[in-house]
Design an enzyme around this catalytic site. Sequence first.
Site, PDB file in Angstrom:
ATOM      1  N   GLU A   1       0.849  -1.200   0.000  1.00 22.37           N
ATOM      2  CA  GLU A   1       0.000   0.000   0.000  1.00 22.37           C
ATOM      3  C   GLU A   1       0.878   1.240   0.000  1.00 22.37           C
ATOM      4  O   GLU A   1       2.052   1.166   0.395  1.00 22.37           O
ATOM      5  CB  GLU A   1      -0.893   0.001   1.250  1.00 22.37           C
ATOM      6  CG  GLU A   1      -0.085   0.109   2.528  1.00 22.37           C
ATOM      7  CD  GLU A   1      -0.891  -0.260   3.773  1.00 22.37           C
ATOM      8  OE1 GLU A   1      -1.662   0.587   4.200  1.00 22.37           O
ATOM      9  OE2 GLU A   1      -0.715  -1.370   4.306  1.00 22.37           O
TER      10      GLU A   1
ATOM     11  N   ASP B   1       2.585  10.437   3.120  1.00 23.36           N
ATOM     12  CA  ASP B   1       3.512  11.373   3.752  1.00 23.36           C
ATOM     13  C   ASP B   1       2.727  12.417   4.546  1.00 23.36           C
ATOM     14  O   ASP B   1       2.509  13.532   4.085  1.00 23.36           O
ATOM     15  CB  ASP B   1       4.367  12.036   2.666  1.00 23.36           C
ATOM     16  CG  ASP B   1       5.640  12.610   3.242  1.00 23.36           C
ATOM     17  OD1 ASP B   1       5.895  12.410   4.442  1.00 23.36           O
ATOM     18  OD2 ASP B   1       6.382  13.264   2.490  1.00 23.36           O
TER      19      ASP B   1
ATOM     20  N   LYS C   1      11.122   2.841   0.395  1.00 20.36           N
ATOM     21  CA  LYS C   1      11.083   4.274   0.093  1.00 20.36           C
ATOM     22  C   LYS C   1      11.373   4.551  -1.384  1.00 20.36           C
ATOM     23  O   LYS C   1      12.143   3.830  -2.017  1.00 20.36           O
ATOM     24  CB  LYS C   1      12.127   5.021   0.943  1.00 20.36           C
ATOM     25  CG  LYS C   1      11.978   4.846   2.443  1.00 20.36           C
ATOM     26  CD  LYS C   1      10.723   5.474   2.996  1.00 20.36           C
ATOM     27  CE  LYS C   1      10.893   6.921   3.355  1.00 20.36           C
ATOM     28  NZ  LYS C   1      11.602   7.213   4.560  1.00 20.36           N
TER      29      LYS C   1
ATOM     30  N   CYS D   1      28.581  40.255   8.832  1.00 16.38           N
ATOM     31  CA  CYS D   1      27.277  39.680   9.185  1.00 16.38           C
ATOM     32  C   CYS D   1      26.166  40.535   8.572  1.00 16.38           C
ATOM     33  O   CYS D   1      26.132  41.746   8.801  1.00 16.38           O
ATOM     34  CB  CYS D   1      27.138  39.641  10.704  1.00 16.38           C
ATOM     35  SG  CYS D   1      25.466  39.258  11.240  1.00 16.38           S
TER      36      CYS D   1
ATOM     37  N   CYS E   1      24.087  42.356  11.613  1.00 20.94           N
ATOM     38  CA  CYS E   1      24.603  43.434  12.474  1.00 20.94           C
ATOM     39  C   CYS E   1      25.837  44.135  11.906  1.00 20.94           C
ATOM     40  O   CYS E   1      26.288  45.116  12.482  1.00 20.94           O
ATOM     41  CB  CYS E   1      24.907  42.882  13.866  1.00 20.94           C
ATOM     42  SG  CYS E   1      26.385  41.866  13.912  1.00 20.94           S
TER      43      CYS E   1
ATOM     44  N   CYS F   1      29.364  35.058  12.693  1.00 22.69           N
ATOM     45  CA  CYS F   1      29.350  36.464  13.058  1.00 22.69           C
ATOM     46  C   CYS F   1      30.052  36.608  14.406  1.00 22.69           C
ATOM     47  O   CYS F   1      29.822  35.821  15.319  1.00 22.69           O
ATOM     48  CB  CYS F   1      27.905  36.929  13.165  1.00 22.69           C
ATOM     49  SG  CYS F   1      27.739  38.496  14.018  1.00 22.69           S
TER      50      CYS F   1
ATOM     51  N   CYS G   1      24.642  41.330  18.059  1.00 26.92           N
ATOM     52  CA  CYS G   1      23.929  40.849  16.873  1.00 26.92           C
ATOM     53  C   CYS G   1      22.538  40.375  17.266  1.00 26.92           C
ATOM     54  O   CYS G   1      22.395  39.481  18.097  1.00 26.92           O
ATOM     55  CB  CYS G   1      24.709  39.707  16.237  1.00 26.92           C
ATOM     56  SG  CYS G   1      23.887  39.059  14.778  1.00 26.92           S
TER      57      CYS G   1
HETATM   58  S1  IVH Z   1       1.943   0.997   9.137  1.00 28.27           S
HETATM   59  C1  IVH Z   1       3.693  -0.742  13.086  1.00 28.27           C
HETATM   60  N1  IVH Z   1       1.151   1.960   6.857  1.00 28.27           N
HETATM   61  O1  IVH Z   1       4.988   5.659   8.310  1.00 28.27           O
HETATM   62  C2  IVH Z   1       3.660   0.058  11.872  1.00 28.27           C
HETATM   63  N2  IVH Z   1       2.483   3.345   8.232  1.00 28.27           N
HETATM   64  O2  IVH Z   1       7.652   4.810   9.320  1.00 28.27           O
HETATM   65  C3  IVH Z   1       2.461   0.899  11.723  1.00 28.27           C
HETATM   66  N3  IVH Z   1       2.851   5.600   7.307  1.00 28.27           N
HETATM   67  O3  IVH Z   1       4.538   6.306  11.720  1.00 28.27           O
HETATM   68  C4  IVH Z   1       2.536   1.796  10.563  1.00 28.27           C
HETATM   69  N4  IVH Z   1       1.686   5.317   5.476  1.00 28.27           N
HETATM   70  O4  IVH Z   1       3.023   7.546  10.107  1.00 28.27           O
HETATM   71  C5  IVH Z   1       1.849   2.206   7.975  1.00 28.27           C
HETATM   72  N5  IVH Z   1       0.324   2.715   4.835  1.00 28.27           N
HETATM   73  C6  IVH Z   1       1.014   2.929   5.930  1.00 28.27           C
HETATM   74  C7  IVH Z   1       1.644   4.161   6.163  1.00 28.27           C
HETATM   75  C8  IVH Z   1       2.375   4.330   7.331  1.00 28.27           C
HETATM   76  C9  IVH Z   1       2.418   6.161   6.171  1.00 28.27           C
HETATM   77  C10 IVH Z   1       3.724   6.259   8.285  1.00 28.27           C
HETATM   78  C11 IVH Z   1       3.220   6.218   9.706  1.00 28.27           C
HETATM   79  C12 IVH Z   1       4.321   5.604  10.513  1.00 28.27           C
HETATM   80  C13 IVH Z   1       5.487   5.731   9.603  1.00 28.27           C
HETATM   81  C14 IVH Z   1       6.429   4.593   9.881  1.00 28.27           C
END
Ligand code: IVH
Length: 715
Positions: A128, A132, A328, A433, A436, A451, A457
């Site tokens: 999934e 962010d 990521k 600076c 100041c 500075c 400052c």
């Molecule tokens: S699962 C035990 N699913 O990513 C793990 N986290 O790095 C529970 N996040 O703090 C998290 N999308 O804020 C999960 N589809 C997703 C997510 C997700 C974003 C964030 C979440 C978490 C962080 C972990």
Amino acid sequence: MPLDHAREKPVEILTAEEAADEHARLGAAVAEHDIRYYQQDAPTISDADYDALRRRLVAIEARFPDLISTASASVGAAPLAKFAKVPHAVPMLSLDNAFADEDVVDFVDRARRFLKIDGGEAIPFTAEPKIDGLSLSLRYEGGRLVTAATRGDGFEGENVTVNALTIRDVPKALPKGVPEIVEIRGECYMAHADFEALNARMAAAGGGKSFANPRNAAAGSLRQLDPKITASRPLRFFAYAWGEMSAMPAETQMGMVEAFADWGLPTNPRMTLCTTVEEALAFYHALETDRAGLGYDIDGVVYKVNSLALQNRLGFVSRSPRWAIAHKFAAEQAVTVLNGIDIQVGRTGALTPVAKLQPVTVGGVVVSNATLHNEDYIRGIGGDGLPIRDGVDIRVGDTVVVQRAGDVIPQIVSVMLDRRPADAEPYRFPTLCPVCGSHAVREEGEAVRRCTGGLICSAQAVERIRHFVSRNAFDIEGLGEKQVQAFYEWGLIKEPADIFTLEARDANQLQRLRNRDGFGETSARNLFAAINDRRSIALNRFIFALGIRHVGETNAKRLARHFGTVEAFRDTAQAARPPGPELLKGNDAWVELIDIEGIGGVVAEALVDFFDEPHNRDAFARLLEQVTPQPLEAASTDSPVAGKTVVFTGTLVRMTRDEAKAMAERLGAKVAGSVSKKTDLVVAGPGAGSKLKAAAEHNIEVIDEDGWFTLVGAD
Ligand code: IVH
């Protein structure tokens, strides 16, 4: 409002009119108690009664959602002074990261090995988007939303219930038949279109405020002490996990999320079940392609083992589950033009260059600033962890490649030399600076230019003054961090000397100190007395208070001991000239400085820089008109700890370790780092370990921190 639960009509049978009436009344009551609790620290009802009020308010809003609006009584409550803390019934953990495809293969192999499941049998897992935003935990009891909390440190979050109530995606109640306790976890975020509209609205309102990206906007909006502001922000929510559940509606990750969707919670439509790593990676690459068109920011894919039974068996390593991983996306890049370079001056005087870019969208986020780190980076010399551009410098007018990766501030990774304008000139880093006008210098081996106008400052002033009055420096009671900030903002204290002229100036002020916020007749009088008390001060404290780089307490003592008087110290530091082309060893004053035991070239140079700056010399002279430094502070001989050897251990709350040491030494005690039979006294805070045992073995007296203050008569 008297609390008589017995007379309350069940929310289920309230008419709309009654509900509106009661909602207004409850809202006002909650607001009033919030003020008493948060702002005045003087609650007039028990926590349980307050919770009951709040729960009923929430229940009414759950049944009559129309009552929730910016004007609603619950969000109309007075802004909080701070958020209350909520412990998480089940900790909110984070995820391990994978960056390359192979990391995902490793993740599945690891799970397989751990579970002793061979390659022949599939371990289905979900894939999934990783949203962010910021995580939010929603706790429902009896189907009603009772608490919403941010992640905080994972164990304890901030109570943002009133704010969460204003989010349209967050159901205030769940359908009948849900488990008694349901904790839904997910991501609170802001969609691109909403983010842009919000920023446009803020720009139109003036004040120069805007958010750098949707995640900051979401966090800034949810964590508003004034819920009215949250209500005006277009926040959204995706549910993807859970905390405490009194019963489980499903046996798989997918089943759980489907149940959440049935209960009215938004879930991500892209969530997919995979049986092989190949399928997972195909999902990842497809999502990467679609990323810009999703309408909200994502920074990767999360894979989770689908079977909850297997999740249980896999468990956790430190703070992340073995059954999930975040894959990521690579940093996003874009090409744009560098329009200019701004120099910002930080609280320690560091000059930081900031790239002013032709605004460009990088991964769905408009970037118009990028960090340039320091002078060398602009010249093309990389430093610790910075991209190296092989000596290619950055010039205003250049076309550059900008990169943005997750939380990291955008940076310039390369320059397109073939597009460099013919008249582009190498950037000349300022040596003065910009705030100041004092000289900005670079120390050997340091990439940062600073500075030197420490005392005057304005970019550094508040921090410097805070240091000046701190416990081991001038130690002025009643002049803490908050007061220093306030005095600075009121224009009453801009440099140390101003502290000592405050009283005289106050007599001629239209608005007297005693009439200002946070002060009264007595506190103003006490403050003036505390200030006057320090007009005579030990020379070492005086030198330390100046906040000269590299001159901490120890070096201040060395200098005070060597020079004896402030004049000798000043005259030598002012006259010193370091070695240069025509001055092989530096002049006599320089040699005198570096010959002092413990003082080397780095400290001597910092002293020279400080006194070379005319602004500092003037501020120093003004200060000397007000205070009289005394020769090195003699250790007390008549204190109860004089001549004793003391060991501090564990966590100290009322003073830092350094302060404790200085205090003990001032009282004539010797401070040791470990317990031996020579130790006379151990001062132990919470968490003290082996030293306590050693003290018991040697039969040494142990007292706690409060005991110490009582013993030395400082309570
Ligand atoms: S699962 C035990 N699913 O990513 C793990 N986290 O790095 C529970 N996040 O703090 C998290 N999308 O804020 C999960 N589809 C997703 C997510 C997700 C974003 C964030 C979440 C978490 C962080 C972990």
